[in-house]
Design a protein around this motif. Sequence first.
Motif, PDB file in Angstrom:
ATOM      1  N   ASP A  63     -45.583  60.782 -24.487  1.00  0.00           N
ATOM      2  CA  ASP A  63     -44.936  61.706 -25.422  1.00  0.00           C
ATOM      3  C   ASP A  63     -45.091  61.230 -26.870  1.00  0.00           C
ATOM      4  OD1 ASP A  63     -44.076  63.512 -23.521  1.00  0.00           O
ATOM      5  OD2 ASP A  63     -42.121  62.569 -23.263  1.00  0.00           O
ATOM      6  N   GLN A  64     -44.851  59.946 -27.102  1.00  0.00           N
ATOM      7  CA  GLN A  64     -44.900  59.423 -28.466  1.00  0.00           C
ATOM      8  C   GLN A  64     -46.318  59.454 -29.035  1.00  0.00           C
ATOM      9  OE1 GLN A  64     -43.165  55.607 -27.779  1.00  0.00           O
ATOM     10  NE2 GLN A  64     -41.068  56.404 -27.624  1.00  0.00           N
ATOM     11  N   VAL A  65     -47.305  59.190 -28.190  1.00  0.00           N
ATOM     12  CA  VAL A  65     -48.690  59.251 -28.670  1.00  0.00           C
ATOM     13  C   VAL A  65     -49.082  60.693 -28.981  1.00  0.00           C
ATOM     14  CG1 VAL A  65     -51.091  58.880 -27.993  1.00  0.00           C
ATOM     15  CG2 VAL A  65     -49.383  57.114 -27.541  1.00  0.00           C
ATOM     16  N   ALA A  66     -48.617  61.641 -28.165  1.00  0.00           N
ATOM     17  CA  ALA A  66     -48.874  63.055 -28.482  1.00  0.00           C
ATOM     18  C   ALA A  66     -48.243  63.419 -29.825  1.00  0.00           C
ATOM     19  CB  ALA A  66     -48.316  63.953 -27.375  1.00  0.00           C
ATOM     20  N   GLY A  67     -47.036  62.911 -30.078  1.00  0.00           N
ATOM     21  CA  GLY A  67     -46.406  63.149 -31.374  1.00  0.00           C
ATOM     22  C   GLY A  67     -47.206  62.557 -32.517  1.00  0.00           C
TER      23      GLY A  67
END
Length: 525
Positions: A403-407
């Motif tokens: 999730d954080q990398v997608a953000g």
Amino acid sequence: MIFDLMEQRWLPVERLDGSPDEVGLKTLLLQARAFRRLAAETPTMTAALYRLVLALAHRVYEGPADADAWGALWREGFTAGPLESYLAVYGERFDLLDPQRPFLQCAPLASCPPSSAAKLVLDRASGNNVTLFDHTTSADQITLEPGQAARLLVTVHAYDPGGTKTPYRTVKSSTRGLANYFGVVIVEGGTLHETLMLNMPIYNPRRGQPQPTSVQDRPAWESNAFPNPEPDRRSSQGWTDLLTWPSRRILLLPRDSETGPVVGSVVIAPGTELRDELAEVELMSAFRRPPRKPRQKKWEEFRAVRLDERRGVWRHTETLLLAGDEQQRRRPRALDHIADLVEDGIIGDDTVYTLRVLGQRLGSQAAVIQSWSEEAVAAPVALLRAQHEPAGPIIGHAVDLADQVAGALRDMESTYAAAMKVDRDSTVDLAYWSRLPGPFDKFLRALGEARRQHRSEAAAIEAWAGDVRTLATATANRWVNGSPRTGRNLSEAGRVFGQFTGKLHHLINVFTAQAGQFINTEALT
């Protein structure tokens, strides 16, 4: 006119060699080891048919009423004796076209004005509503073979959108079909027999199993009372009642043709609404509650795990797969039973099944189908018993990393768009999400094997971090090089790309440190 659903071919299956076929209910059960799986035209139809067959199997084989009975069915398969005994009592209830008691239908609707049989085909537009799948409408005149009409009948009961239906008298507004509220989770084995058994928990209405099941529980076709054409609202009587829930009152209107009976018209009216809280009665789905805030006294309501068009259902693996505090999350009930079977040595702890999640999403008014989908998640049985073990936190941190990398990918693009005063590209992370299910599947299998053999999970954690880094970097590179850039465009793209790679490196370091806190340290000594 007769169409016996026990004998006639109407259920779409995939044989072990991969070839498609259609069989009747009797063949499906008695030869279940010859088939790989039910495989209908749409994921929603497949889910609805599985639920129907499971209800039938529970009632025909009177359970399985306890662990010994379950083990016997697992070893011996579905035998003919109990099925013949059951059909001696209820065989006539499986005639799709019976004029008095047609299967899963309501004969009194014959007094209502009929609509085209296209109303049964949920991917067609209805009135002014437009679907993503078909440009024809439910007003078009079509004819359906009885087998096709039967599959659609079962699907409409489960997945019909809400909205205006044909009123029996005055009530014409209806809520969405029950299965629209959750993703149906099927534990899939190597054959159809295994799959059906894995999704059949102990069923003993006299002992209230599975909870909450009463002695009054029965599937819709067993009821001695004729269906009430008026809509109503009630609680479920038990598991097979819920599996065959009559969300609609339906009547197929057949006629003769040169090739035999066909269905050209139908009446679909509002049906029965469920009074119960879904998380308390539905066993083939996973539910979770949002975390409580520091000063929040009461929990929020459970939310069912559903399919997301953008991001994979694997992101909900902790809820789908792992046991835990039932005040916070509840996995499909079949997995609790499978965990017990592993403990008893009936299923090997090196087994890896598949969780297949099927469902559809409706529009904002719940009257139009936006999309349907089917996704799969690996289910190593070694993880099913990990209630108080660190598998949950490790998986949770792995999903957080994704999730954080997608953000970070979205931040890279939005920072560039703001600097260059151009429109944002909201799809920059789509390619990244679409490539993650395979690596996550590999991560789960490696994690399960590590726990089974009491080895460190460090290798699985490092492999997942490496896969995320590779896929995210490739996605960012494609974005940078996807269109010609010169001058300030090029320098700004390079600047935000550099920021992204730095943030990616930081996120992966944080993940490995956090997940590393839950590694099995005893395995390192």
